[in-house]
Design an enzyme around this catalytic site. Structure first.
Site, PDB file in Angstrom:
ATOM      1  N   ARG A 173      -0.038  -3.346   1.345  1.00 16.72           N
ATOM      2  CA  ARG A 173       0.140  -2.322   0.310  1.00 16.72           C
ATOM      3  C   ARG A 173       0.718  -1.054   0.919  1.00 16.72           C
ATOM      4  O   ARG A 173       1.473  -0.321   0.311  1.00 16.72           O
ATOM      5  CB  ARG A 173      -1.220  -2.032  -0.312  1.00 16.72           C
ATOM      6  CG  ARG A 173      -1.222  -0.998  -1.368  1.00 16.72           C
ATOM      7  CD  ARG A 173      -2.655  -0.770  -1.820  1.00 16.72           C
ATOM      8  NE  ARG A 173      -2.730   0.143  -2.940  1.00 16.72           N
ATOM      9  CZ  ARG A 173      -2.638   1.454  -2.833  1.00 16.72           C
ATOM     10  NH1 ARG A 173      -2.456   2.003  -1.667  1.00 16.72           N
ATOM     11  NH2 ARG A 173      -2.712   2.209  -3.903  1.00 16.72           N
ATOM     12  N   LYS A 197      -8.121  -9.066 -12.162  1.00 15.72           N
ATOM     13  CA  LYS A 197      -7.876  -8.162 -11.031  1.00 15.72           C
ATOM     14  C   LYS A 197      -8.596  -8.732  -9.810  1.00 15.72           C
ATOM     15  O   LYS A 197      -9.821  -8.703  -9.725  1.00 15.72           O
ATOM     16  CB  LYS A 197      -8.379  -6.745 -11.340  1.00 15.72           C
ATOM     17  CG  LYS A 197      -8.024  -5.742 -10.259  1.00 15.72           C
ATOM     18  CD  LYS A 197      -8.379  -4.333 -10.693  1.00 15.72           C
ATOM     19  CE  LYS A 197      -7.811  -3.270  -9.745  1.00 15.72           C
ATOM     20  NZ  LYS A 197      -8.153  -3.442  -8.357  1.00 15.72           N
ATOM     21  N   LYS A 224      -5.283  -0.601 -15.173  1.00 23.91           N
ATOM     22  CA  LYS A 224      -6.458  -1.355 -14.706  1.00 23.91           C
ATOM     23  C   LYS A 224      -7.666  -0.925 -15.516  1.00 23.91           C
ATOM     24  O   LYS A 224      -7.805   0.249 -15.868  1.00 23.91           O
ATOM     25  CB  LYS A 224      -6.676  -1.127 -13.212  1.00 23.91           C
ATOM     26  CG  LYS A 224      -6.781   0.315 -12.828  1.00 23.91           C
ATOM     27  CD  LYS A 224      -6.794   0.495 -11.328  1.00 23.91           C
ATOM     28  CE  LYS A 224      -6.688   1.966 -10.988  1.00 23.91           C
ATOM     29  NZ  LYS A 224      -6.474   2.259  -9.593  1.00 23.91           N
ATOM     30  N   PHE A 277       1.684 -12.424  -8.596  1.00 22.39           N
ATOM     31  CA  PHE A 277       1.754 -11.796  -9.916  1.00 22.39           C
ATOM     32  C   PHE A 277       3.092 -11.144 -10.239  1.00 22.39           C
ATOM     33  O   PHE A 277       3.285 -10.670 -11.340  1.00 22.39           O
ATOM     34  CB  PHE A 277       0.586 -10.830 -10.158  1.00 22.39           C
ATOM     35  CG  PHE A 277       0.428  -9.738  -9.120  1.00 22.39           C
ATOM     36  CD1 PHE A 277       1.333  -8.706  -9.024  1.00 22.39           C
ATOM     37  CD2 PHE A 277      -0.669  -9.746  -8.267  1.00 22.39           C
ATOM     38  CE1 PHE A 277       1.165  -7.704  -8.100  1.00 22.39           C
ATOM     39  CE2 PHE A 277      -0.844  -8.738  -7.328  1.00 22.39           C
ATOM     40  CZ  PHE A 277       0.087  -7.715  -7.238  1.00 22.39           C
ATOM     41  N   GLU A 321      -1.912 -11.029  -4.631  1.00 25.65           N
ATOM     42  CA  GLU A 321      -3.140 -10.579  -3.980  1.00 25.65           C
ATOM     43  C   GLU A 321      -3.702 -11.781  -3.221  1.00 25.65           C
ATOM     44  O   GLU A 321      -3.862 -12.858  -3.799  1.00 25.65           O
ATOM     45  CB  GLU A 321      -4.099 -10.079  -5.072  1.00 25.65           C
ATOM     46  CG  GLU A 321      -5.283  -9.336  -4.574  1.00 25.65           C
ATOM     47  CD  GLU A 321      -5.067  -7.826  -4.387  1.00 25.65           C
ATOM     48  OE1 GLU A 321      -3.951  -7.308  -4.641  1.00 25.65           O
ATOM     49  OE2 GLU A 321      -6.033  -7.183  -3.965  1.00 25.65           O
ATOM     50  N   GLU A 325      -4.356  -9.730 -16.925  1.00 29.22           N
ATOM     51  CA  GLU A 325      -4.567 -10.610 -15.781  1.00 29.22           C
ATOM     52  C   GLU A 325      -5.889 -10.269 -15.121  1.00 29.22           C
ATOM     53  O   GLU A 325      -6.385  -9.151 -15.238  1.00 29.22           O
ATOM     54  CB  GLU A 325      -3.451 -10.399 -14.738  1.00 29.22           C
ATOM     55  CG  GLU A 325      -2.080 -10.749 -15.230  1.00 29.22           C
ATOM     56  CD  GLU A 325      -1.039 -10.638 -14.116  1.00 29.22           C
ATOM     57  OE1 GLU A 325      -1.395 -10.679 -12.925  1.00 29.22           O
ATOM     58  OE2 GLU A 325       0.143 -10.490 -14.472  1.00 29.22           O
TER      59      GLU A 325
HETATM   60  P1  AMP Z   1      -6.255  -0.017  -7.557  1.00 27.74           P
HETATM   61  O1  AMP Z   1      -6.081  -0.353  -6.095  1.00 27.74           O
HETATM   62  O2  AMP Z   1      -7.669   0.150  -7.976  1.00 27.74           O
HETATM   63  O3  AMP Z   1      -5.315   1.079  -7.985  1.00 27.74           O
HETATM   64  O4  AMP Z   1      -5.756  -1.291  -8.404  1.00 27.74           O
HETATM   65  C1  AMP Z   1      -4.488  -1.816  -8.328  1.00 27.74           C
HETATM   66  C2  AMP Z   1      -4.480  -2.937  -7.313  1.00 27.74           C
HETATM   67  O5  AMP Z   1      -5.081  -4.107  -7.846  1.00 27.74           O
HETATM   68  C3  AMP Z   1      -3.121  -3.408  -6.923  1.00 27.74           C
HETATM   69  O6  AMP Z   1      -2.571  -2.590  -5.945  1.00 27.74           O
HETATM   70  C4  AMP Z   1      -3.376  -4.813  -6.398  1.00 27.74           C
HETATM   71  O7  AMP Z   1      -3.696  -4.747  -5.026  1.00 27.74           O
HETATM   72  C5  AMP Z   1      -4.639  -5.234  -7.095  1.00 27.74           C
HETATM   73  N1  AMP Z   1      -4.493  -6.373  -8.003  1.00 27.74           N
HETATM   74  C6  AMP Z   1      -5.400  -7.359  -8.124  1.00 27.74           C
HETATM   75  N2  AMP Z   1      -5.046  -8.244  -9.038  1.00 27.74           N
HETATM   76  C7  AMP Z   1      -3.848  -7.845  -9.534  1.00 27.74           C
HETATM   77  C8  AMP Z   1      -2.964  -8.365 -10.536  1.00 27.74           C
HETATM   78  N3  AMP Z   1      -3.228  -9.468 -11.214  1.00 27.74           N
HETATM   79  N4  AMP Z   1      -1.819  -7.661 -10.781  1.00 27.74           N
HETATM   80  C9  AMP Z   1      -1.539  -6.528 -10.111  1.00 27.74           C
HETATM   81  N5  AMP Z   1      -2.343  -5.993  -9.157  1.00 27.74           N
HETATM   82  C10 AMP Z   1      -3.491  -6.642  -8.874  1.00 27.74           C
END
Ligand code: AMP
Length: 571
Positions: free
Chosen positions: A261, A241, A411, A330, A290, A239
């Site tokens: 969050r 991000k 990610k 999502f 998001e 997906e």
């Molecule tokens: P990080 O904050 O760098 O750990 O990345 C994870 C975060 O990406 C999640 O907590 C979401 O806020 C965000 N996110 C953005 N797009 C998506 C998606 N398609 N699926 C899940 N999380 C997403």
């Protein structure tokens, strides 16, 4: 239970520097609490009246607390202020000026009074209520009451320690998982403790999701490249991000609740999302997505700074008209009595697709099912070209693992040459007075740490001395001095002794050139092997209001970043 007894436990908890001792003390405390009171004991131990997702705040500053202390003790305000300057803690001031015996109030009574103070509208009412309460308390009791009121209890008790103590109530530490599961489903340790006290192990095992209680969010691990993504997940979903606010949206009959969050209540900040979710064809529902601002004309995403402007108290309506947000949904966690978190991702997604049909404010996240690294790469390149920060990969057969970070979700982010792939979130655990020009500010370098969930401690990783402006340093010193400690905090593991220790509370984001090995830091240190440190760290932005200390990066993540970095270097 008498509040004086609780205050005695608080005294002991404050003094202990060992986490094991802390969980043992909490176990004794919880064993003594009445079944009807245990939730209140848990909240108060965390310095709260209700879980933070309920958004109840005292709205009282140190200044107001001092006014109340002055009136309740018959001490001149100037004397109180002088003492506060010397001691740096309104709690210690209360202990100093209140000399009488308390009236023996119960925990429930004090809790009730505190509740009235939090609910009172006007400042005057709040002060009056606090004066009355203080008049019935002893010095030690007042010490903790005023600390709770100003939002700084300083006991150093974390959620993990409370969970451990609750497991001990069930028999031993092995019951941690049962307690944790219930907590992950409701984010309310008071409710978990109450369920345990009233219904025992069985009650906890049968614990269910309830709309209106946020589910602790699942988090993603990172991968280095498309190959690793496929190696870890096999055939999977990828997906886009999105770079916005992660929201968990609950619908319960006609009510909608939105949580960040960090599980803060955000319902009023997103009126358009609230309205759109109310229209979904379901009685009860929990979805995640998001939220971000999209340019209606071009269909492009606005930069995060624009989305960010929504985080405000006033003029929300105006902003929602100027920059309406879209929620890219999502995940589906709950629907009309059915727990979806235990179902495979692909099934949750299919059901979600059936629900999000009016594509306006609510959209589905862009998703593709892939099985080769080449397909992942194409999708990734395309996302980067569109200005996005990366992509997410999701295992098709995985449940939604509430409250944990693992490889069910990964990610893949854009990286920069000569810089770490990602910034790192660290917790401030102390500071040094500083040399040269900084000496006059009284602060020059921070000692920072990452989180180790297995021991629930913070392990040092770096000193951070750049990235802040002079005004920011001054502000930092102010907020850190409010939480300074006489000794190392029980949950901090450090070989370095800073000039001032502080409670691990504030998270900052730092960028660094590299992760290196260092014998000076405790992050990842085992036996004679050195720990890990950041090379050329610099702060990016100020203190993160959206992250709690436990949301900082973990030791394990640092190890993985170290390995990824080596791999990239070799390539
Ligand atoms: P990080 O904050 O760098 O750990 O990345 C994870 C975060 O990406 C999640 O907590 C979401 O806020 C965000 N996110 C953005 N797009 C998506 C998606 N398609 N699926 C899940 N999380 C997403």
């Amino acid at each position: 239970m008498k509040f004086s007894e609780l205050a005695q436990f608080f005294e002991k908890l404050e003094k202990t520097t060992s986490r094991l001792e802390m969980s043992q003390l909490l176990y004794e405390l919880f064993s003594k609490a009445d079944k009807e009171e245990i939730d209140k004991v848990v909240y108060l131990t965390m310095g709260e009246l209700v879980p933070s997702f309920r958004g109840l705040e005292f709205g009282m500053s140190e200044k107001l607390a001092m006014e109340a202390l002055s009136k309740a003790s018959g001490t001149k305000l100037s004397v109180i202020q002088k003492l506060y300057k010397e001691l740096g803690d309104v709690g210690k001031v209360a202990l100093e000026v209140i000399k009488r015996e308390g009236k023996g109030l119960s925990v429930s009574k004090v809790y009730e009074e505190l509740f009235s103070i939090a609910r009172a509208r006007g400042t005057l009412d709040k002060v009056m209520l606090l004066i009355n309460l203080l008049k019935a308390l002893s010095g030690v009791e007042a010490k903790f009451v005023v600390r709770i009121i100003v939002g700084n209890l300083r006991l150093g008790v974390g959620e993990a320690t409370i969970i451990e103590a609750l497991a001990l109530l069930l028999g031993n530490r092995d019951y941690k998982q049962v307690v944790e599961r219930a907590y992950n489903l409701c984010s309310d340790l008071g409710l978990v403790a109450e369920t345990l006290a009233q219904k025992g192990l069985e009650g906890l095992e049968e614990f269910k999701i309830q709309p209106g209680y946020p589910i602790r969010m699942a988090l993603a691990e990172r991968v280095a490249d498309a190959e690793e993504l496929i190696r870890r997940l096999g055939r999977c979903a990828i997906e886009v991000k999105y770079d916005g606010f992660r929201l968990q949206v609950h619908k319960k009959n006609n009510e909608v609740y939105i949580y960040s969050r960090n599980l803060e209540p955000m319902t009023e900040m997103f009126p358009e999302i609230k309205q759109a979710v109310a229209k979904i064809d379901a009685e009860e529902l929990i979805v995640e997505g998001e939220a971000l601002a999209v340019n209606e004309e071009t269909g492009e995403f606005y930069p995060f700074q624009i989305t960010m402007q929504r985080k405000r108290k006033y003029q929300i309506y105006e902003y929602s008209k100027e920059y309406p947000l879209k929620l890219f949904c999502f995940d589906l966690l709950y629907l009309d009595g059915e727990d979806y978190t235990i179902k495979p991702f692909i099934d949750r997604r299919k059901r979600l697709e059936g629900l999000i049909t009016l594509k306006n404010t609510l959209e589905l996240s862009e998703l593709r099912i892939v099985q080769s690294a080449k397909e992942v790469e194409e999708f990734f390149e395309d996302a980067i070209l569109r200005g996005l920060e990366g992509i997410m990969g999701k295992r098709l057969d995985a449940p939604y693992t509430a409250g944990s970070r693992n490889f069910n979700w990964v990610k893949l982010k854009r990286g920069y040459k000569g810089q770490l792939m990602d910034t790192i979130d660290v917790v401030i655990v102390g500071y040094f007075y500083g040399k040269g020009a900084r000496a006059k500010l009284g602060i020059g370098t921070l000692l920072t740490a990452v989180y180790d969930p297995s021991s629930d401690t913070f392990k040092t990783i770096s000193k951070v001395g750049s990235g802040f402006s002079e005004e920011e340093w001054i502000r930092l010193k102010e907020i850190l001095d409010e939480i300074k400690l006489d000794h190392r905090h029980a949950r901090v593991d450090s070989l370095i002794t800073p000039d001032v220790w502080v409670e691990p509370k504030y998270v900052i984001t730092v960028s660094a050139d590299e992760i290196t090995r260092s014998p000076l830091h405790t992050a990842g240190k085992t036996g004679d092997e050195p720990g890990y440190a950041l090379r050329f760290p610099r702060a990016v932005g100020f203190v993160r209001s959206d992250k709690r200390p436990e949301d900082a990066n973990t030791v394990e993540e640092i190890l993985r970043m170290y390995q990824l970095q080596r791999k990239i270097k070799v390539e």
